[in-house]
Design a protein around this motif. Structure first.
Motif, PDB file in Angstrom:
ATOM      1  N   PHE A   9       8.327  35.677 -28.658  1.00  0.00           N
ATOM      2  CA  PHE A   9       8.205  35.743 -30.119  1.00  0.00           C
ATOM      3  C   PHE A   9       6.941  35.291 -30.683  1.00  0.00           C
ATOM      4  CE2 PHE A   9       8.959  33.735 -34.349  1.00  0.00           C
ATOM      5  CZ  PHE A   9       9.464  35.166 -34.857  1.00  0.00           C
ATOM      6  N   ASP A  10       6.661  34.080 -30.550  1.00  0.00           N
ATOM      7  CA  ASP A  10       5.369  33.562 -31.033  1.00  0.00           C
ATOM      8  C   ASP A  10       4.004  34.508 -30.520  1.00  0.00           C
ATOM      9  OD1 ASP A  10       6.675  31.247 -32.480  1.00  0.00           O
ATOM     10  OD2 ASP A  10       6.862  30.379 -31.085  1.00  0.00           O
ATOM     11  N   LYS A  11       3.265  34.661 -31.456  1.00  0.00           N
ATOM     12  CA  LYS A  11       1.904  35.518 -31.095  1.00  0.00           C
ATOM     13  C   LYS A  11       2.092  36.672 -30.444  1.00  0.00           C
ATOM     14  CE  LYS A  11      -0.635  31.318 -30.870  1.00  0.00           C
ATOM     15  NZ  LYS A  11      -1.681  30.460 -30.163  1.00  0.00           N
ATOM     16  N   THR A  12       3.438  37.058 -30.576  1.00  0.00           N
ATOM     17  CA  THR A  12       3.881  38.420 -30.049  1.00  0.00           C
ATOM     18  C   THR A  12       4.498  39.668 -31.322  1.00  0.00           C
ATOM     19  OG1 THR A  12       3.976  37.517 -27.913  1.00  0.00           O
ATOM     20  CG2 THR A  12       5.456  39.792 -28.147  1.00  0.00           C
ATOM     21  N   ILE A  13       5.666  39.016 -31.619  1.00  0.00           N
ATOM     22  CA  ILE A  13       6.314  39.438 -32.857  1.00  0.00           C
ATOM     23  C   ILE A  13       5.703  39.080 -34.138  1.00  0.00           C
ATOM     24  CG2 ILE A  13       8.258  39.919 -34.009  1.00  0.00           C
ATOM     25  CD1 ILE A  13       9.728  39.764 -31.272  1.00  0.00           C
ATOM     26  N   VAL A  14       5.100  37.883 -34.198  1.00  0.00           N
ATOM     27  CA  VAL A  14       4.312  37.504 -35.176  1.00  0.00           C
ATOM     28  C   VAL A  14       2.967  36.888 -34.839  1.00  0.00           C
ATOM     29  CG1 VAL A  14       6.429  36.692 -36.726  1.00  0.00           C
ATOM     30  CG2 VAL A  14       5.564  35.211 -35.279  1.00  0.00           C
ATOM     31  N   VAL A  85       5.569  39.858 -39.842  1.00  0.00           N
ATOM     32  CA  VAL A  85       5.874  40.434 -38.556  1.00  0.00           C
ATOM     33  C   VAL A  85       4.988  41.435 -38.177  1.00  0.00           C
ATOM     34  CG1 VAL A  85       7.989  41.351 -37.370  1.00  0.00           C
ATOM     35  CG2 VAL A  85       8.317  39.488 -38.746  1.00  0.00           C
ATOM     36  N   TYR A  86       4.704  41.892 -36.846  1.00  0.00           N
ATOM     37  CA  TYR A  86       3.854  43.032 -36.520  1.00  0.00           C
ATOM     38  C   TYR A  86       4.524  44.279 -36.963  1.00  0.00           C
ATOM     39  CZ  TYR A  86       0.320  39.862 -34.462  1.00  0.00           C
ATOM     40  OH  TYR A  86      -0.811  39.173 -33.977  1.00  0.00           O
ATOM     41  N   LYS A  87       4.000  45.125 -37.651  1.00  0.00           N
ATOM     42  CA  LYS A  87       4.540  46.536 -37.985  1.00  0.00           C
ATOM     43  C   LYS A  87       5.050  47.159 -36.573  1.00  0.00           C
ATOM     44  CE  LYS A  87       2.490  47.119 -42.362  1.00  0.00           C
ATOM     45  NZ  LYS A  87       1.466  47.739 -43.234  1.00  0.00           N
TER      46      LYS A  87
END
Length: 195
Positions: A9-14, A85-87
């Motif tokens: 999640f962290d630094k991956t999805i956001v 959140v990453y597109k």
């Protein structure tokens, strides 16, 4: 056999560490929690000196939870940061998947509902903000995944951390993706880790 992908999640999805950012958010909006700072500082020093474990240190980081209106704070935090959140994640055609994170369950459940995560595994906390069990990091991610999922085939794995998430990358039978500044960078596990 069911096929599944794994996402950190962290630094991956956001693009940020949600737990750390949430602590800063709470310091700004609920400054009285600074009374916990001396204890957090001492446990941080003990962690640096390798006297206590990371899980023990992290237990102190959220000791302020009983001092704030937690549900309201989490909601307002994600109201402010959900747009980050990453597109690529929002647009990706996702098969069945699980998000596995070291961040607190009380923080990720809200964003999991907003983004309709298929499955979420994260660090469990009690109502006082104290970790229940182990911090969901490194090998613990694999242990928690294997405890919850049986007869599944992991296809792709997505994470920013080659160091901390080597254990979950090792589960991939398809492709491993490192997230670098929001971009997907595919790599071969055997080539990257020499195994």
């Amino acid at each position: 056999m069911e096929e599944i992908d794994i996402y950190d999640f962290d630094k991956t999805i956001v693009p940020f560490d949600s737990g750390s950012l949430f602590v800063l958010y709470c310091v700004v909006h609920y400054p009285w929690i600074l009374i916990c700072l001396p204890i957090i500082s001492v446990t941080g020093l003990l962690k640096l000196l390798k006297i206590i474990s990371f899980t023990t240190f992290k237990r102190s980081c959220f000791m302020f939870v009983p001092l704030i209106p937690l549900e309201k704070a989490v909601k307002k935090f994600w109201d402010k940061h959900e747009h980050e959140v990453y597109k690529w994640f929002l647009e990706k055609d996702k098969r069945n998947y699980v998000v596995i994170s070291a961040s607190p369950d009380f923080l990720l459940k809200d964003i999991a509902e907003r983004l309709s995560f298929n499955n979420l595994i994260c660090t469990r906390h009690n109502k006082k903000g104290i970790i229940i069990g182990e911090n969901c990091r490194g090998e613990e991610k694999v242990l928690r995944f294997e405890k919850e999922f049986h007869n599944v085939k992991v296809i792709d794995v997505f994470s920013d951390s080659l160091y901390h998430d080597k254990p979950i990358f090792s589960l991939a039978t398809g492709q491993c993706y490192q997230i670098v500044e929001g971009e997907l960078v595919p790599f071969d596990f055997k080539e990257k880790y020499g195994e």
